[in-house]
Motif scaffolding. Structure first.
Motif, short mmCIF file in Angstrom:
data_model
loop_
_atom_site.label_atom_id
_atom_site.label_comp_id
_atom_site.label_asym_id
_atom_site.label_seq_id
_atom_site.Cartn_x
_atom_site.Cartn_y
_atom_site.Cartn_z
N ALA A 54 0.84 -1.19 0.00
CA ALA A 54 0.00 0.00 0.00
C ALA A 54 0.88 1.24 0.00
CB ALA A 54 -0.91 0.02 1.23
N THR A 88 -3.24 3.20 1.34
CA THR A 88 -4.13 2.99 0.20
C THR A 88 -3.54 1.93 -0.71
OG1 THR A 88 -4.79 5.31 0.29
CG2 THR A 88 -5.34 4.10 -1.72
N THR A 89 -4.35 0.90 -1.01
CA THR A 89 -3.90 -0.19 -1.87
C THR A 89 -4.19 0.15 -3.33
OG1 THR A 89 -6.02 -1.32 -1.69
CG2 THR A 89 -4.33 -1.92 -0.08
N THR A 90 -3.66 -0.66 -4.23
CA THR A 90 -3.89 -0.44 -5.67
C THR A 90 -5.35 -0.67 -6.06
OG1 THR A 90 -3.21 -2.71 -6.15
CG2 THR A 90 -1.52 -0.99 -6.34
N ASN A 91 -6.13 -1.38 -5.24
CA ASN A 91 -7.55 -1.57 -5.52
C ASN A 91 -8.39 -0.36 -5.08
OD1 ASN A 91 -7.91 -1.81 -2.73
ND2 ASN A 91 -8.22 -4.03 -2.77
N GLY A 92 -7.72 0.66 -4.51
CA GLY A 92 -8.40 1.89 -4.11
C GLY A 92 -8.92 1.90 -2.68
N ARG A 93 -8.82 0.79 -1.99
CA ARG A 93 -9.27 0.75 -0.60
C ARG A 93 -8.24 1.38 0.32
NH1 ARG A 93 -11.85 -5.33 -0.23
NH2 ARG A 93 -13.48 -4.95 -1.77
N SER A 94 -8.74 2.06 1.37
CA SER A 94 -7.86 2.76 2.31
C SER A 94 -8.26 2.51 3.75
CB SER A 94 -7.92 4.27 2.08
OG SER A 94 -7.44 4.59 0.81
N LEU A 184 -8.66 -3.79 3.57
CA LEU A 184 -7.87 -3.47 2.38
C LEU A 184 -7.96 -4.53 1.27
CD1 LEU A 184 -4.59 -2.03 3.94
CD2 LEU A 184 -6.51 -0.78 2.93
N THR A 185 -8.41 -5.72 1.61
CA THR A 185 -8.42 -6.78 0.58
C THR A 185 -9.84 -7.18 0.20
OG1 THR A 185 -8.23 -8.50 2.29
CG2 THR A 185 -6.21 -7.72 1.27
#
Length: 185
Positions: A54, A88-94, A184-185
């Motif tokens: 992240a 913040t992960t690459t999937n947009g979740r924070s 996050l996942t």
């Protein structure tokens, strides 16, 4: 609530002990300098949290004051701080991890040669929330960690005393990664 929690001490006592030891090593300079004020922001695009890649960014404000006895020996500290860190992960979740409050610490050389460290957190030791503001876990109130070591540095006893909700401490500090990974996942 008073109980023995080995996992919590393995995580928190070293940081408090390190702070006291570092100041003890530099006690004359620290005493002359007075409070240490720190304020900074950061961004790290290649960070990770609980094994999840992240980006991170955040800010920290800290006011650390060492406490000395009349002979100039370090006997404790006061530390008021506030921080916010967003992962913040690459999937947009924070997730946002924040803390705000006062931490006090004392170190006592006991008559039997043992050493006791006591660290108390007052305020909001930890809050984890989503980017939409939903609170995933929140430790708040007062929590005190007390650890006593023998003259060889071996842990003899430890206790945690708390007032207020402390789900992270109650879970032996395992809740942190559980809620972060789930968000996050």
């Amino acid at each position: 609530m008073k109980r023995s929690v080995m996992a919590s001490f393995r995580r928190l006592i070293p940081a408090s002990s390190l702070a006291i030891a570092l100041i003890a090593a530099f006690s004359a300079a620290a005493e002359a300098a007075g409070p240490i004020h720190t304020h900074f922001s950061f961004a790290n695009p290649n960070d990770s949290i609980c094994g999840v890649p992240a980006a991170s960014s955040g800010s920290v404000v800290d006011n650390f004051t060492p406490i000395f006895d009349s002979s100039g020996n370090i006997v404790g500290f006061l530390d008021t701080s506030h921080f916010n860190i967003v992962f913040t992960t690459t999937n947009g979740r924070s997730v946002e991890i924040s803390s705000s409050g006062l931490v006090t610490g004392t170190v006592t050389m006991n008559a039997d040669g043992t050493l006791t460290f006591r660290t108390t957190y007052k305020g909001l030791p930890e809050k984890i929330s989503t980017s939409q503001g939903a609170i995933l876990t929140r430790d708040a109130g007062i929590i005190t960690f007390t650890a006593t070591f023998d003259s060889n540095g071996n842990l003899i006893s430890q206790t945690v005393t708390q007032s207020g909700p402390h789900p992270e401490a109650d879970a032996g500090f395992a809740l942190f990664c559980q809620v972060v990974i789930a968000a996050l996942t």
